[in-house]
Design a protein around this motif. Structure first.
Motif, PDB file in Angstrom:
ATOM      1  N   GLU A  91      51.850  55.807 -39.726  1.00 62.34           N
ATOM      2  CA  GLU A  91      50.421  55.557 -39.530  1.00 62.34           C
ATOM      3  C   GLU A  91      49.753  55.042 -40.801  1.00 62.34           C
ATOM      4  O   GLU A  91      48.870  54.183 -40.748  1.00 62.34           O
ATOM      5  N   GLU A  92      50.160  55.566 -41.940  1.00 60.72           N
ATOM      6  CA  GLU A  92      49.530  55.176 -43.198  1.00 60.72           C
ATOM      7  C   GLU A  92      49.651  53.681 -43.459  1.00 60.72           C
ATOM      8  O   GLU A  92      48.733  53.045 -44.002  1.00 60.72           O
ATOM      9  N   GLN A  93      50.776  53.084 -43.046  1.00 58.98           N
ATOM     10  CA  GLN A  93      50.958  51.651 -43.243  1.00 58.98           C
ATOM     11  C   GLN A  93      49.965  50.840 -42.410  1.00 58.98           C
ATOM     12  O   GLN A  93      49.474  49.801 -42.867  1.00 58.98           O
ATOM     13  N   TYR A  94      49.671  51.303 -41.221  1.00 64.39           N
ATOM     14  CA  TYR A  94      48.674  50.619 -40.399  1.00 64.39           C
ATOM     15  C   TYR A  94      47.304  50.654 -41.075  1.00 64.39           C
ATOM     16  O   TYR A  94      46.585  49.646 -41.106  1.00 64.39           O
ATOM     17  N   TYR A  95      46.944  51.826 -41.602  1.00 63.19           N
ATOM     18  CA  TYR A  95      45.652  51.937 -42.284  1.00 63.19           C
ATOM     19  C   TYR A  95      45.586  50.997 -43.476  1.00 63.19           C
ATOM     20  O   TYR A  95      44.554  50.350 -43.721  1.00 63.19           O
ATOM     21  N   GLU A  96      46.670  50.914 -44.223  1.00 59.49           N
ATOM     22  CA  GLU A  96      46.700  50.060 -45.404  1.00 59.49           C
ATOM     23  C   GLU A  96      46.514  48.594 -45.051  1.00 59.49           C
ATOM     24  O   GLU A  96      45.959  47.819 -45.836  1.00 59.49           O
ATOM     25  N   GLU A  97      46.992  48.205 -43.869  1.00 54.77           N
ATOM     26  CA  GLU A  97      46.897  46.812 -43.442  1.00 54.77           C
ATOM     27  C   GLU A  97      45.685  46.565 -42.548  1.00 54.77           C
ATOM     28  O   GLU A  97      45.556  45.491 -41.955  1.00 54.77           O
ATOM     29  N   ASP A  98      44.779  47.558 -42.447  1.00 53.31           N
ATOM     30  CA  ASP A  98      43.579  47.452 -41.617  1.00 53.31           C
ATOM     31  C   ASP A  98      43.934  47.142 -40.168  1.00 53.31           C
ATOM     32  O   ASP A  98      43.339  46.283 -39.520  1.00 53.31           O
ATOM     33  N   MET A  99      44.921  47.866 -39.662  1.00 51.06           N
ATOM     34  CA  MET A  99      45.375  47.737 -38.280  1.00 51.06           C
ATOM     35  C   MET A  99      45.183  49.068 -37.562  1.00 51.06           C
ATOM     36  O   MET A  99      44.929  50.090 -38.207  1.00 51.06           O
ATOM     37  N   SER A 100      45.309  49.060 -36.252  1.00 51.88           N
ATOM     38  CA  SER A 100      45.118  50.283 -35.493  1.00 51.88           C
ATOM     39  C   SER A 100      46.366  51.147 -35.535  1.00 51.88           C
ATOM     40  O   SER A 100      47.437  50.741 -35.049  1.00 51.88           O
ATOM     41  N   ALA A 101      46.225  52.339 -36.087  1.00 49.99           N
ATOM     42  CA  ALA A 101      47.354  53.270 -36.169  1.00 49.99           C
ATOM     43  C   ALA A 101      47.724  53.849 -34.809  1.00 49.99           C
ATOM     44  O   ALA A 101      48.747  54.528 -34.683  1.00 49.99           O
ATOM     45  N   LEU A 102      46.914  53.577 -33.781  1.00 44.57           N
ATOM     46  CA  LEU A 102      47.251  54.059 -32.443  1.00 44.57           C
ATOM     47  C   LEU A 102      48.570  53.468 -31.957  1.00 44.57           C
ATOM     48  O   LEU A 102      49.239  54.058 -31.109  1.00 44.57           O
ATOM     49  N   ALA A 103      48.948  52.323 -32.490  1.00 39.40           N
ATOM     50  CA  ALA A 103      50.207  51.695 -32.085  1.00 39.40           C
ATOM     51  C   ALA A 103      51.398  52.590 -32.388  1.00 39.40           C
ATOM     52  O   ALA A 103      52.428  52.532 -31.694  1.00 39.40           O
ATOM     53  N   ALA A 104      51.281  53.432 -33.403  1.00 32.93           N
ATOM     54  CA  ALA A 104      52.381  54.318 -33.781  1.00 32.93           C
ATOM     55  C   ALA A 104      52.639  55.395 -32.737  1.00 32.93           C
ATOM     56  O   ALA A 104      53.669  56.074 -32.792  1.00 32.93           O
ATOM     57  N   SER A 105      51.750  55.550 -31.785  1.00 33.47           N
ATOM     58  CA  SER A 105      51.935  56.539 -30.719  1.00 33.47           C
ATOM     59  C   SER A 105      52.753  55.996 -29.555  1.00 33.47           C
ATOM     60  O   SER A 105      52.992  56.711 -28.580  1.00 33.47           O
ATOM     61  N   PHE A 106      53.183  54.740 -29.667  1.00 37.41           N
ATOM     62  CA  PHE A 106      53.868  54.092 -28.547  1.00 37.41           C
ATOM     63  C   PHE A 106      55.266  53.614 -28.932  1.00 37.41           C
ATOM     64  O   PHE A 106      55.714  52.551 -28.506  1.00 37.41           O
ATOM     65  N   TYR A 107      55.958  54.419 -29.733  1.00 39.00           N
ATOM     66  CA  TYR A 107      57.308  54.057 -30.174  1.00 39.00           C
ATOM     67  C   TYR A 107      58.396  54.532 -29.222  1.00 39.00           C
ATOM     68  O   TYR A 107      59.520  54.020 -29.255  1.00 39.00           O
ATOM     69  N   GLU A 108      58.120  55.519 -28.403  1.00 41.86           N
ATOM     70  CA  GLU A 108      59.170  56.100 -27.566  1.00 41.86           C
ATOM     71  C   GLU A 108      59.766  55.041 -26.641  1.00 41.86           C
ATOM     72  O   GLU A 108      59.041  54.303 -25.972  1.00 41.86           O
ATOM     73  N   GLY A 109      61.089  54.988 -26.580  1.00 44.31           N
ATOM     74  CA  GLY A 109      61.754  53.960 -25.807  1.00 44.31           C
ATOM     75  C   GLY A 109      61.839  52.692 -26.630  1.00 44.31           C
ATOM     76  O   GLY A 109      62.388  52.690 -27.732  1.00 44.31           O
ATOM     77  N   ASN A 110      61.274  51.619 -26.139  1.00 44.27           N
ATOM     78  CA  ASN A 110      61.259  50.337 -26.849  1.00 44.27           C
ATOM     79  C   ASN A 110      59.825  49.982 -27.212  1.00 44.27           C
ATOM     80  O   ASN A 110      59.041  49.583 -26.350  1.00 44.27           O
ATOM     81  N   PRO A 111      59.434  50.114 -28.493  1.00 43.14           N
ATOM     82  CA  PRO A 111      58.049  49.817 -28.891  1.00 43.14           C
ATOM     83  C   PRO A 111      57.608  48.410 -28.516  1.00 43.14           C
ATOM     84  O   PRO A 111      56.431  48.190 -28.214  1.00 43.14           O
ATOM     85  N   LEU A 112      58.542  47.466 -28.531  1.00 43.64           N
ATOM     86  CA  LEU A 112      58.191  46.081 -28.218  1.00 43.64           C
ATOM     87  C   LEU A 112      57.895  45.880 -26.736  1.00 43.64           C
ATOM     88  O   LEU A 112      57.266  44.888 -26.356  1.00 43.64           O
ATOM     89  N   GLU A 113      58.353  46.799 -25.912  1.00 43.88           N
ATOM     90  CA  GLU A 113      58.002  46.772 -24.487  1.00 43.88           C
ATOM     91  C   GLU A 113      56.708  47.520 -24.219  1.00 43.88           C
ATOM     92  O   GLU A 113      56.021  47.263 -23.225  1.00 43.88           O
ATOM     93  N   ASN A 114      56.377  48.447 -25.101  1.00 45.49           N
ATOM     94  CA  ASN A 114      55.226  49.328 -24.881  1.00 45.49           C
ATOM     95  C   ASN A 114      53.896  48.713 -25.283  1.00 45.49           C
ATOM     96  O   ASN A 114      52.839  49.188 -24.865  1.00 45.49           O
TER      97      ASN A 114
END
Length: 265
Positions: A91-114
């Motif tokens: 999550e910290e990397q998302y904050y550093e890049e001014d991106m939404s850290a909510l994406a880190a909650s969707f890693y289960e399975g295949n993140p690229l599909e989620n």
């Protein structure tokens, strides 16, 4: 309902054109170049006369426009989530890049599909906004991670969701109108729901509902025409009316027709 880019058409154009993660391949057909030139500045280009002899279908024109936006305008905004999901950032990397850290909650399975992205003409002005959000699990919480628009040929961020400050897409069917909803909270005693329409390259407030028990514990609900959270110039309402308004908008939340990141290669 107004025109929009159908996911099947957009995806077919991307795959056929071999659009890569870097977005640096700008080779396109003559019609695509024409769309690129016309779309360089949002709201400033003159409308070209119709060519009755053109054999292009509406889907082909929209596909060319989609390729232009994905390659030339929103390439960096799209590809950075592709990188983050592929590497499963903390999550910290998302904050550093001014991106939404909510994406880190969707890693289960295949993140690229989620997670996916979509292009939609939210302002019904012929120019496309970029929406990034969750696909799997979106039926429970169709939150938008980010929304971008284009101004003077450059991407401009409209909003980014956080854990207590989330954005959603509404479709008001009776008015054939897209709105962006924001649900925010400063704590149990202070929250607000605001609803915006696209006004050129800006988000303009349509309506707001504010809950402020710190300011007025007995009558904490207010209707607002701005988003400053200051209830001094807002209109007090009862809880039922406030909740009915919130529910009416929430019932209009929709999930964009996302292109999954697994197809962005």
């Amino acid at each position: 309902m107004k025109r929009k880019i159908w996911i099947a058409v957009v995806l077919a154009v991307i795959l056929a054109a071999g659009c890569g993660k870097s977005g640096t391949d700008t080779t396109s057909s003559d019609s695509s170049e024409s769309v690129s030139e016309e779309s360089e500045k949002k709201g400033t280009s003159e409308e070209e006369p119709q060519n009755d002899d053109s054999s292009e279908t509406e889907e082909e024109v929209e596909g060319d426009a989609a390729t232009h936006y994905i390659r030339d305008i929103y390439a960096d905004q799209i590809s950075r989530y592709d990188t983050a999901l592929s590497e499963q950032w903390e999550e910290e990397q998302y904050y550093e890049e001014d991106m939404s850290a909510l994406a880190a909650s969707f890693y289960e399975g295949n993140p690229l599909e989620n997670v996916g992205f979509a292009l939609m003409d939210l302002g019904n002005d012929g120019y496309y906004e970029l929406l990034i959000g969750a696909i799997n699990g979106a039926d429970q919480d169709p939150v938008l991670f980010e929304v971008w628009t284009v101004e003077d040929g450059k991407p401009v961020k409209l909003c980014t969701s956080g854990s207590r400050n989330r954005y959603y897409l509404c479709y008001m069917e009776e008015d054939d109108l897209y709105l962006i909803a924001n649900e925010g909270a400063n704590g149990a005693a202070n929250s607000a729901d605001h609803y915006y329409r696209m006004d050129g390259t800006k988000m303009a407030v349509v309506q707001g509902v504010v809950f402020d028990a710190e300011a007025d514990e007995e009558h904490p609900w207010f209707l607002s025409g701005d988003d400053d959270w200051d209830i001094s110039n807002d209109t007090p309402v009862d809880e039922k009316m406030a909740q009915d308004i919130i529910d009416s908008y929430r019932n209009s939340y929709i999930i964009p027709e996302y292109i999954p990141y697994s197809s962005y290669k």
